[in-house]
Design a protein around this motif. Structure first.
Motif, PDB file in Angstrom:
ATOM      1  N   ASN A  14       0.826  -1.215   0.000  1.00  0.00           N
ATOM      2  CA  ASN A  14       0.000   0.000   0.000  1.00  0.00           C
ATOM      3  C   ASN A  14       0.855   1.259   0.000  1.00  0.00           C
ATOM      4  O   ASN A  14       0.542   2.241  -0.692  1.00  0.00           O
ATOM      5  CB  ASN A  14      -0.927   0.003   1.223  1.00  0.00           C
ATOM      6  N   LYS A  59       1.235   4.178  -2.958  1.00  0.00           N
ATOM      7  CA  LYS A  59       1.070   5.609  -2.692  1.00  0.00           C
ATOM      8  C   LYS A  59       2.197   6.427  -3.334  1.00  0.00           C
ATOM      9  O   LYS A  59       1.953   7.450  -3.990  1.00  0.00           O
ATOM     10  CB  LYS A  59       1.038   5.842  -1.178  1.00  0.00           C
ATOM     11  N   ASN A 108      -1.208   8.583  -5.214  1.00  0.00           N
ATOM     12  CA  ASN A 108      -2.572   8.604  -4.708  1.00  0.00           C
ATOM     13  C   ASN A 108      -2.740   7.464  -3.721  1.00  0.00           C
ATOM     14  O   ASN A 108      -2.194   6.378  -3.923  1.00  0.00           O
ATOM     15  CB  ASN A 108      -3.572   8.447  -5.860  1.00  0.00           C
ATOM     16  N   GLY A 109      -3.484   7.710  -2.649  1.00  0.00           N
ATOM     17  CA  GLY A 109      -3.691   6.655  -1.671  1.00  0.00           C
ATOM     18  C   GLY A 109      -3.532   7.179  -0.260  1.00  0.00           C
ATOM     19  O   GLY A 109      -3.426   8.389  -0.026  1.00  0.00           O
ATOM     20  N   GLU A 164      -2.129   8.235   3.434  1.00  0.00           N
ATOM     21  CA  GLU A 164      -0.900   8.887   3.865  1.00  0.00           C
ATOM     22  C   GLU A 164       0.020   7.884   4.555  1.00  0.00           C
ATOM     23  O   GLU A 164      -0.427   6.892   5.126  1.00  0.00           O
ATOM     24  CB  GLU A 164      -1.227  10.036   4.821  1.00  0.00           C
TER      25      GLU A 164
END
Length: 295
Positions: free
Chosen positions: A73, A77, A82-83, A85
């Motif tokens: 994940n 990001k 995008n994704g 924090e």
């Protein structure tokens, strides 16, 4: 090309209103996954590799966040821009009261908590990808948009399907290449053959191609590739394209899953492996052993 439209976040525990119009939607990851009535690639794999009962249980009981997902994940990001924090939880040990509280606070806020070594590693992974001659072009922020959700209707069954593209390239002349980013243990092509089978990447390939074709994003000769990056230094990258035979198998598996999903949705019955009495034999090796010994 189909117009991209925003999608509202869920207004209640029941989730958002069903999307009935095919299109490209701008929504966050949680909203995308809340559209349970639309069949995804991972859902199709669950239906035929396990059973409709397993599929429905997983839909009704979403899996909690797992630590093993954090590196993937976080890398997504940084690569896609995008994704969730990323939050550095800079303690040598995470089993202390203070560290546990900081990790829990990060997860509650929707962030990905990372140890110092993990935090440094995912940044090095992103740097390595930007140096790769092919991957860097595929995810060039000036020539595409991260994480767009596709919804379209399967004509033979009437089932609404969904897919979430890691990257939607801008329209262009010539052959369109749509990339999907994967982290992995080994990016050696021979190792990735097993990963394709184990994780159903050939079904994902067919799903994403079908969605892009149905929505006019890409024509039949568009390429769909997986950008596979190792999670340990030197963070080697291999870009692969599933071959034609694997794609045909993936399409056939998806067709069976769609027919199963349509039937179960219509009847409201989600069976297990079998409703009949199933004859079961010994494993072949045990049968051979005991036949020689006892029969």
């Amino acid at each position: 090309m189909t117009t991209t439209v925003p999608a509202e976040a869920p207004a209640s525990a029941a989730g958002p209103d069903p999307i009935t119009e095919p299109g490209i939607y701008d929504m966050d990851n949680d909203t995308y996954h809340s559209h349970r009535y639309a069949l995804s690639s991972s859902g199709a794999r669950k239906l035929i590799e396990f059973s409709p009962a397993h599929f429905r249980y997983e839909q009704d009981h979403p899996q909690p966040v797992k630590k093993v997902w954090d590196i993937g994940n976080a890398a997504h990001k940084l690569v896609l821009g995008n994704g969730p924090e990323l939050q550095l939880v800079d303690y040598e040990r995470w089993d202390t009261k203070v560290a546990k509280a900081e990790v829990a606070e990060a997860r509650a806020a929707g962030a990905v908590p990372l140890k110092r070594a993990e935090y440094d590693a995912v940044h090095e992974m992103a740097d390595a990808l930007r140096r790769h001659p092919v991957a860097s072009l595929l995810f060039d922020p000036e020539h595409g948009t991260a994480e767009r959700s596709l919804f379209w209707r399967d004509q033979p069954t009437g089932v609404m399907r969904r897919a979430r593209l890691d990257w939607l390239p801008n329209p262009r002349s010539g052959r369109l290449i749509i990339p999907d980013y994967k982290t992995c243990v080994s990016a050696h092509p021979e190792k990735l053959e097993k990963v394709i089978n184990d994780l159903g990447y050939h079904q994902q390939d067919d799903t994403y191609r079908s969605g892009c074709h149905a929505l006019g994003i890409a024509d039949a000769d568009a390429a769909f590739v997986f950008v596979c990056q190792e999670k340990t230094a030197p963070y080697v990258i291999t870009v692969i394209e599933v071959n034609a035979t694997a794609r045909r198998i993936g399409a056939a598996r998806n067709r069976r899953a769609l027919e199963t999903f349509a039937r179960c949705t219509s009847t409201g019955y989600w069976p297990g492996y079998s409703d009949d009495v199933v004859p079961v034999a010994l494993p072949p090796w045990a049968e051979t052993r005991d036949t020689l010994e006892y029969l």
